[in-house]
Scaffold this motif. Structure first.
Motif, PDB file in Angstrom:
ATOM      1  N   GLY A  19      76.595  21.958  76.486  1.00 42.21           N
ATOM      2  CA  GLY A  19      77.409  22.993  77.109  1.00 42.21           C
ATOM      3  C   GLY A  19      76.753  23.666  78.295  1.00 42.21           C
ATOM      4  N   LYS A  61      75.642  16.106  78.741  1.00 43.98           N
ATOM      5  CA  LYS A  61      76.929  15.564  78.266  1.00 43.98           C
ATOM      6  C   LYS A  61      76.746  14.892  76.912  1.00 43.98           C
ATOM      7  CE  LYS A  61      79.115  14.310  82.640  1.00 43.98           C
ATOM      8  NZ  LYS A  61      79.367  13.160  83.525  1.00 43.98           N
ATOM      9  N   SER A 110      76.430  17.459  74.246  1.00 51.09           N
ATOM     10  CA  SER A 110      77.741  18.068  73.961  1.00 51.09           C
ATOM     11  C   SER A 110      78.592  17.132  73.113  1.00 51.09           C
ATOM     12  CB  SER A 110      78.474  18.377  75.270  1.00 51.09           C
ATOM     13  OG  SER A 110      77.752  19.310  76.023  1.00 51.09           O
ATOM     14  N   SER A 111      78.510  15.848  73.418  1.00 50.43           N
ATOM     15  CA  SER A 111      79.302  14.873  72.653  1.00 50.43           C
ATOM     16  C   SER A 111      78.823  14.790  71.207  1.00 50.43           C
ATOM     17  CB  SER A 111      79.214  13.482  73.290  1.00 50.43           C
ATOM     18  OG  SER A 111      79.908  13.493  74.508  1.00 50.43           O
ATOM     19  N   TYR A 122      80.226  17.780  69.499  1.00 50.48           N
ATOM     20  CA  TYR A 122      81.674  17.657  69.319  1.00 50.48           C
ATOM     21  C   TYR A 122      81.985  16.685  68.175  1.00 50.48           C
ATOM     22  CZ  TYR A 122      86.591  17.030  70.035  1.00 50.48           C
ATOM     23  OH  TYR A 122      87.947  16.991  69.811  1.00 50.48           O
ATOM     24  N   ASP A 123      81.251  15.558  68.136  1.00 54.49           N
ATOM     25  CA  ASP A 123      81.468  14.583  67.054  1.00 54.49           C
ATOM     26  C   ASP A 123      81.194  15.223  65.692  1.00 54.49           C
ATOM     27  OD1 ASP A 123      82.195  12.679  68.841  1.00 54.49           O
ATOM     28  OD2 ASP A 123      80.277  11.600  68.823  1.00 54.49           O
ATOM     29  N   ARG A 176      81.500  18.330  64.988  1.00 53.22           N
ATOM     30  CA  ARG A 176      82.596  19.269  64.739  1.00 53.22           C
ATOM     31  C   ARG A 176      83.816  18.524  64.172  1.00 53.22           C
ATOM     32  NH1 ARG A 176      82.027  24.005  67.005  1.00 53.22           N
ATOM     33  NH2 ARG A 176      80.912  23.314  68.855  1.00 53.22           N
ATOM     34  N   GLU A 177      84.113  17.382  64.778  1.00 51.16           N
ATOM     35  CA  GLU A 177      85.240  16.573  64.287  1.00 51.16           C
ATOM     36  C   GLU A 177      84.972  16.068  62.871  1.00 51.16           C
ATOM     37  OE1 GLU A 177      87.859  14.400  67.709  1.00 51.16           O
ATOM     38  OE2 GLU A 177      86.085  13.325  67.018  1.00 51.16           O
ATOM     39  N   PHE A 221      88.138  22.743  66.518  1.00 55.55           N
ATOM     40  CA  PHE A 221      87.648  23.990  67.111  1.00 55.55           C
ATOM     41  C   PHE A 221      87.675  25.159  66.122  1.00 55.55           C
ATOM     42  CE2 PHE A 221      89.172  21.545  70.821  1.00 55.55           C
ATOM     43  CZ  PHE A 221      87.916  21.259  71.318  1.00 55.55           C
ATOM     44  N   THR A 227      82.827  23.753  77.192  1.00 54.69           N
ATOM     45  CA  THR A 227      82.514  22.325  77.146  1.00 54.69           C
ATOM     46  C   THR A 227      83.152  21.636  75.942  1.00 54.69           C
ATOM     47  OG1 THR A 227      80.450  22.683  78.293  1.00 54.69           O
ATOM     48  CG2 THR A 227      80.591  20.703  76.971  1.00 54.69           C
ATOM     49  N   ILE A 279      85.394  18.156  76.098  1.00 50.60           N
ATOM     50  CA  ILE A 279      85.177  16.914  75.339  1.00 50.60           C
ATOM     51  C   ILE A 279      86.395  16.599  74.486  1.00 50.60           C
ATOM     52  CG2 ILE A 279      83.751  15.804  73.571  1.00 50.60           C
ATOM     53  CD1 ILE A 279      81.400  17.466  74.659  1.00 50.60           C
ATOM     54  N   LYS A 313      88.595  13.164  75.021  1.00 51.05           N
ATOM     55  CA  LYS A 313      88.786  12.210  73.921  1.00 51.05           C
ATOM     56  C   LYS A 313      90.274  11.992  73.656  1.00 51.05           C
ATOM     57  CE  LYS A 313      84.875  11.938  70.946  1.00 51.05           C
ATOM     58  NZ  LYS A 313      84.573  11.852  69.523  1.00 51.05           N
ATOM     59  N   LEU A 325      84.147  13.078  81.919  1.00 51.83           N
ATOM     60  CA  LEU A 325      83.605  14.434  81.963  1.00 51.83           C
ATOM     61  C   LEU A 325      82.865  14.599  83.276  1.00 51.83           C
ATOM     62  CD1 LEU A 325      82.208  14.647  78.315  1.00 51.83           C
ATOM     63  CD2 LEU A 325      84.211  15.844  79.217  1.00 51.83           C
ATOM     64  N   CYS A 348      78.905  27.170  83.398  1.00 50.30           N
ATOM     65  CA  CYS A 348      77.766  26.244  83.342  1.00 50.30           C
ATOM     66  C   CYS A 348      78.178  24.855  82.878  1.00 50.30           C
ATOM     67  CB  CYS A 348      76.722  26.749  82.356  1.00 50.30           C
ATOM     68  SG  CYS A 348      76.605  28.503  82.187  1.00 50.30           S
ATOM     69  N   GLY A 349      79.425  24.692  82.475  1.00 45.19           N
ATOM     70  CA  GLY A 349      79.767  23.489  81.732  1.00 45.19           C
ATOM     71  C   GLY A 349      80.433  22.369  82.496  1.00 45.19           C
ATOM     72  N   MET A 350      81.410  21.767  81.844  1.00 45.46           N
ATOM     73  CA  MET A 350      82.024  20.550  82.357  1.00 45.46           C
ATOM     74  C   MET A 350      83.538  20.706  82.426  1.00 45.46           C
ATOM     75  SD  MET A 350      79.987  17.546  80.402  1.00 45.46           S
ATOM     76  CE  MET A 350      79.962  18.256  78.790  1.00 45.46           C
TER      77      MET A 350
END
Lengths: 404, 78
Positions: free
Chosen positions: A42, A50, A53-54, A57-58, A60-61, A73, B12, B16, B20, B31, B42-44
Motif C-alpha cells: 500500500g 505491488k 499488496s497482492s 489482498y490474497d 484477505r480473500e 474488505f 491499494t 487490487i 482482480k 496496477l 501513496c498507493g496504486m
C-alpha cells in the motif's frame, strides 16, 4: 538467539497456546513473501510494493472465504486476537452500554471489559451449566434494554467446551444486540460461517488452528455491523488519503494503520489453504474428534485424576484439562516435559473466570490440547506418563527432589 | 486499442480488488502508480484500455465500496 536443537522426541500437547509444527507450506510461503514481495504493501507502486499488496489482498480473500464472508474488505487484520477483541469492544462500547459474556471468557475479553467498566460500561455473566456451557433459556432473561453486545468464547481454552453460537446468535438478533465471537480455539478446528452462524464480529487468530504464524489475526465484520459507529483502536498511516490528517473512514483502512505483516499474512493464507486441503468433507475434524474421544476415554481410567471437559462429547473441542489429587500442577508439567518430552500448559491459562466456573481457581489445571497432526501413539504415550504420575506421584516427586 | 484510462480508488486494497474483478470479467487491467499530478496518495490505481470504459463503469457500479473517479490517462509527453 534461537539455536537449532534436536530433542529426542517431542510430544506436543500445547496446541491451544500455539500450533506446532507449522506445515512446510506455511514456512515456504513466508520465505517467498520475504524474498519476492519485500516491499511495503500500500506504500508505493513499484513491483515489490505491488507484490506485497497482492499477498495481503490474497490473505484477505482467503480469510473472508474461509469464514463465509462474501466481501474481503470486511476483514481487518490485527497482530493477534487480543487486539481484535479490543478493537471491537473499545471501538463499539460507550458509557451506559451493557455487555453479556460467557463464564468461560479469556482475559483478552475480561481485561478490556474491566477497563471499560471504569468508563461506564456494565457487564454480566450469562448463566451456565457445570461445564461452562451457556444455559440458553436462562440467558434470555439477562438481556436488558441497555445491552449492546454479547461476547462468546466459542471454544474454551481451559476445558474445550463449545458454546452454541448459532442459538446465541438467534437470541442476539431477536433482542437486536450484536454478538462478538472469540474463535481463538475453534477456528480451523470446526466449520464457522459468519452468516449462517449469525455472528456479527468474528475475532480470529492465525497461529492456532489456522496453522499460520504468530503475529497474525483480525476481525471479520458481519453484514449488519454499523461500521461507522466503531472507532479505530489505532490511528495512523494507511497509504490512502495521504493528503488528510484524518483517519480514513472506509474498510479495511479504517482499522489497519501502520505497516502490515506481509510475511505473516502469507503464512496465514498458506495455513488456511492447508487446513482446507486436509479437511475436505470434514475428515480432519472427524479424525480429531475421534482422537479426542479416545484421549478422554483413556484419561477416565486413571485413578486420582479429575477431568475437565464438556459434559456432552458433541460439544467438546480439542482442549481438555486435568488435575491429579495431591500433586502440584507445575511439578507435574515439569516432569512431563523434562523426563518424557511431553509439553503441556499449567496454571490459569489467562482465564481466571473460566477456572472459577469450573472450580479450579486458583491452582488451575494441567491443560492438554491436540491438533490434526497428533497421533494415537502420542496420545497413548501422554496417557501412560500421566498414569505413572497419578498412580505413584511419590516416585516422580522423589526424582524431582533429587534433581540437582 | 484506445487511449488508456485510470480508475482511482481510495486505497491499494480496493485497487487490487477491482483489478482482480476486471481480469475475472475478461477485461485486461493492470496496477499502476498514481501520477503525482492526479493524487497525493501513496498507493496504486488501476489502468485499463479505454475501449473497455463502458464495461468497467458497469462493473464499478456493482462493487460494495466507493471509487474516487475514472479519468483519461494523463499523458506526459506531447
Amino acid at each position: 538467539m534461537i539455536t537449532e536443537q534436536h530433542p529426542p522426541k517431542i510430544y506436543y500437547f500445547d496446541h491451544a497456546a500455539t500450533s506446532w509444527p507449522k506445515p512446510p507450506e506455511v514456512i515456504e510461503a513466508m520465505q517467498l513473501a520475504l524474498e519476492s514481495a519485500g516491499g511495503n504493501a500500500g506504500r508505493g507502486g513499484h513491483q515489490l510494493a505491488k507484490a506485497a499488496s497482492s499477498v495481503i489482498y490474497d490473505a484477505r480473500e482467503t480469510v473472508a472465504d474461509f469464514f463465509g464472508c462474501d466481501d474481503p474488505f470486511r476483514v481487518a487484520f490485527a497482530s493477534n486476537i487480543t487486539e481484535s477483541v479490543n478493537l471491537v469492544m473499545q471501538g463499539l462500547l460507550k458509557p451506559g452500554d451493557h455487555v453479556l459474556v460467557t463464564p468461560m471468557e479469556h482475559n483478552a475479553v475480561m481485561r478490556p471489559l474491566t477497563a471499560l467498566q471504569k468508563r461506564g460500561v456494565t457487564w454480566e455473566v450469562l448463566p451456565c451449566f457445570e461445564d461452562g456451557s451457556v444455559d440458553l433459556y436462562a440467558a434470555k432473561k439477562k438481556i436488558r434494554k441497555e445491552t449492546r453486545l454479547m461476547v462468546i468464547c466459542h471454544e474454551s481454552n481451559v476445558n474445550g467446551v463449545i458454546q452454541p453460537v448459532r442459538s446465541l446468535g438467534e437470541l442476539a438478533r431477536e433482542a437486536g444486540i450484536l454478538m462478538l465471537v472469540d474463535t481463538a480455539q475453534s477456528a480451523g478446528h470446526m466449520p464457522i460461517n459468519i452468516e449462517t452462524d449469525l455472528i456479527d464480529f468474528l475475532a480470529f487468530t492465525g497461529h492456532k488452528g489456522l496453522m499460520g504464524p504468530t503475529g497474525t489475526g483480525g476481525v471479520v465484520f458481519g453484514s449488519r455491523v454499523p461500521i461507522d459507529e466503531i472507532s479505530p483502536l489505532i490511528y495512523g498511516g494507511t497509504g490512502s488519503y495521504s493528503e488528510s490528517i484524518e483517519q480514513p473512514l472506509f474498510l479495511p483502512d479504517r482499522f489497519e494503520s501502520g505497516t502490515q505483516n506481509c510475511a505473516g499474512l502469507a503464512g496465514l493464507s498458506a495455513g488456511i489453504h492447508w487446513v482446507k486441503d486436509h479437511n475436505r468433507d470434514g475428515r480432519m475434524q472427524a479424525t480429531q474428534n475421534q482422537m479426542m474421544s479416545v484421549f478422554i476415554g483413556l484419561l477416565k481410567q486413571i485413578p486420582n485424576l479429575s477431568l475437565y471437559t464438556a459434559a456432552n462429547l458433541h460439544m467438546q473441542g480439542d482442549v481438555l484439562s486435568i488435575t491429579i489429587a495431591e500433586v502440584d500442577n507445575g511439578l507435574a508439567a515439569e516432569w512431563l516435559d523434562s523426563d518424557c518430552g511431553i509439553m503441556v500448559r499449567t496454571g490459569l491459562h489467562c482465564a481466571p473466570m473460566a477456572h472459577r466456573t469450573l472450580g479450579t481457581f486458583p491452582s488451575g489445571t494441567i491443560r492438554l490440547s491436540i491438533s490434526p497432526l497428533t497421533t494415537i501413539e502420542e496420545i497413548e504415550t501422554c496417557v501412560a506418563a500421566v498414569n505413572t504420575f497419578a498412580t505413584d506421584p511419590a516416585v516422580v516427586l522423589k526424582a524431582w527432589d533429587n534433581r540437582v | 486499442m484506445s487511449d488508456p484510462y485510470l480508475l482511482l480508488v481510495f486505497t491499494t486494497s480496493h485497487a487490487i480488488g477491482i483489478q482482480k474483478k476486471l481480469e475475472k470479467e475478461g477485461i485486461h487491467a493492470t496496477l499502476s502508480t498514481i501520477p503525482r499530478g492526479v493524487s497525493s496518495d501513496c498507493g496504486m490505481c488501476v489502468r485499463f484500455d479505454g475501449a473497455d470504459l463502458e464495461k468497467v463503469q458497469e462493473i464499478v457500479d456493482h462493487i460494495p465500496f466507493e471509487i474516487q473517479e475514472i479519468i483519461p490517462f494523463p499523458k506526459q509527453s506531447s
